[in-house]
Design an enzyme around this catalytic site. Sequence first.
Site, short mmCIF file in Angstrom:
data_model
loop_
_atom_site.label_atom_id
_atom_site.label_comp_id
_atom_site.label_asym_id
_atom_site.label_seq_id
_atom_site.Cartn_x
_atom_site.Cartn_y
_atom_site.Cartn_z
N TYR B 296 59.92 6.38 33.30
CA TYR B 296 59.13 5.15 33.38
C TYR B 296 59.86 4.09 34.19
O TYR B 296 61.01 3.76 33.92
CB TYR B 296 58.84 4.62 31.98
CG TYR B 296 57.78 3.55 31.99
CD1 TYR B 296 56.44 3.88 31.89
CD2 TYR B 296 58.11 2.20 32.09
CE1 TYR B 296 55.46 2.91 31.92
CE2 TYR B 296 57.13 1.23 32.11
CZ TYR B 296 55.81 1.59 32.02
OH TYR B 296 54.84 0.63 32.05
N TYR B 346 50.92 1.89 39.33
CA TYR B 346 51.31 1.45 37.99
C TYR B 346 50.14 1.67 37.05
O TYR B 346 49.37 0.77 36.74
CB TYR B 346 51.71 -0.03 38.08
CG TYR B 346 52.17 -0.71 36.82
CD1 TYR B 346 53.04 -0.10 35.93
CD2 TYR B 346 51.78 -2.01 36.55
CE1 TYR B 346 53.48 -0.76 34.80
CE2 TYR B 346 52.23 -2.69 35.43
CZ TYR B 346 53.07 -2.06 34.55
OH TYR B 346 53.52 -2.73 33.44
#
Lengths: 136, 392
Positions: B296, B346
């Site tokens: 991440y 994103y």
Amino acid sequence: MTDITLPAPVADDHDTGGYFQAAQRGELAVLFCAKCDAALHLPGPYCSSCGSLDVEWRTVSPTGTIYTWTVVEHQLHPAFPVPYTVALVEIDDVPGVRLVTHLDGRPDVEIGTPMVAVFDDVREHTVLPRWVIRDA
Amino acid sequence: MTYPLRDRCAIAGIGATEFSKKSGRSVLALGVEASLAAIADAGMTVDDIDGIVRCDLDSLQHNDLAHALGLPELNYWGAAGVGGGAPCGMVAQAAAAVLSGQAKSVLVFRALNGRSGQRYGHGAAVSAAVGGNGSYDEYFLPHGLLSPGQMYGLVAQRHMAEFGTTSEDFAHIAIACRDRANANPNAQMHDKTLTMDDYMAGRMISDPLRVFDFCQETDGACAVVVTTAERAKDGPNPAATIRAAVQSGMPDMQGGMLFPALMRPTLTTQPSASAAAKLYERAGLGPSDIDVAQIYDCFTITVLLQLEDYGFCAKGEGGSFASSGALQLDGSLPINTAGGNLSEGYIHGLNHVVEGVRQIRGTSTSQVPDAEVCLVTSGIPVSTSAMILTKA
């Protein structure tokens, strides 16, 4: 820091209002467990260390040191023109208890820079503790 | 005791929309497109799906997606959070629902107009009086601490001071993700290369973090179908077995814009450390078993912290590890092979789950040869989640 568009804190929250009430008196306050003296920060209604619901605001010395900082160069809100610096200040009296502050521009700071709290009226009946560099 | 979920569920199907700055469509339209793609990819129809897991930050609700898709039944629904911390936990929740008999096959989705709609990176909606009601924003916002990027500026500065981490170290993470995006036609940064000089010339946003340390706010959606490992074998595409999954956090406050995370005893160890320990124990695997990782990356520093927390290097050595070339496709730990949040898009890390499945299938645009074990992680500083995918 007298811009009227500056966002003011909600100063009468059940759990955090005591911080802003102390600021009105020109004092820096931290919530503690009245039974085992653990600092409860950010403030909450219960001490999980000893199981007490008996908590109290205590005045602490308004001095600290910079734990880390960032220089903001990209503007997000008109009340905060860039450049400015956000510093995280650790309170001398209560290790581990940290507060953030706004500093104008790009001041010459480092981890450990000594700081002192000052108390600004941000609006009627609301005082915001902020920190400035403490001269040696 | 063996972890009860080990190898018993799989991701059978994956789907994604185009990633853009302006979708021109509703999040419902995005969610439907990604969901239909995932269902078809699993060799299923809507008749096979009877559960939905959503994320707490999505505006699209489970029932509205179920209605739009025309699911004949909805027997399980749930949500996980916070935001980017959720995706692997959402998959874990779906697997638990399947194994406990509450649903046959569960759709897991994220659908966002994250650039043209509400931009998470712009931080709190600042009004005349801020905070209160458990958010603790009253301690932060009035001082101009407004956004996740500014908070990570504080964290990055502290990591640099404690361990000598440099801007070059952050750059190597941004460049690795960008290089992979350059090979991925669906990545937002597909056509834009990034060199060390480009990185250093990048605009400072919240010193020490530059523009290239920030992810790409994106419009788009991703979806995956979770079912039993047995049922997943019926699909037309190879399934990715869920070897183990974990949700893990520190029992601390994460209200408002997440700034209470600045009150932890340390800023340089994150909930990913406890997640890693539990995940490896459940999987019976360790960092040396990982062939490829989808880590991440809302910011470069977020990756650097996790390289340490997931045990690929010692605490404090994330910078030198990143600068060693390890993260590149021919390195010891290729990461974010579709480009990640930094350069693909994103979708708050559900795109990392989708890309993890591609690596296990052998269909990534930056395929790691013989990849059999893929680590996927979700966001920090909030309570996080992670999983390990393997070949069936």
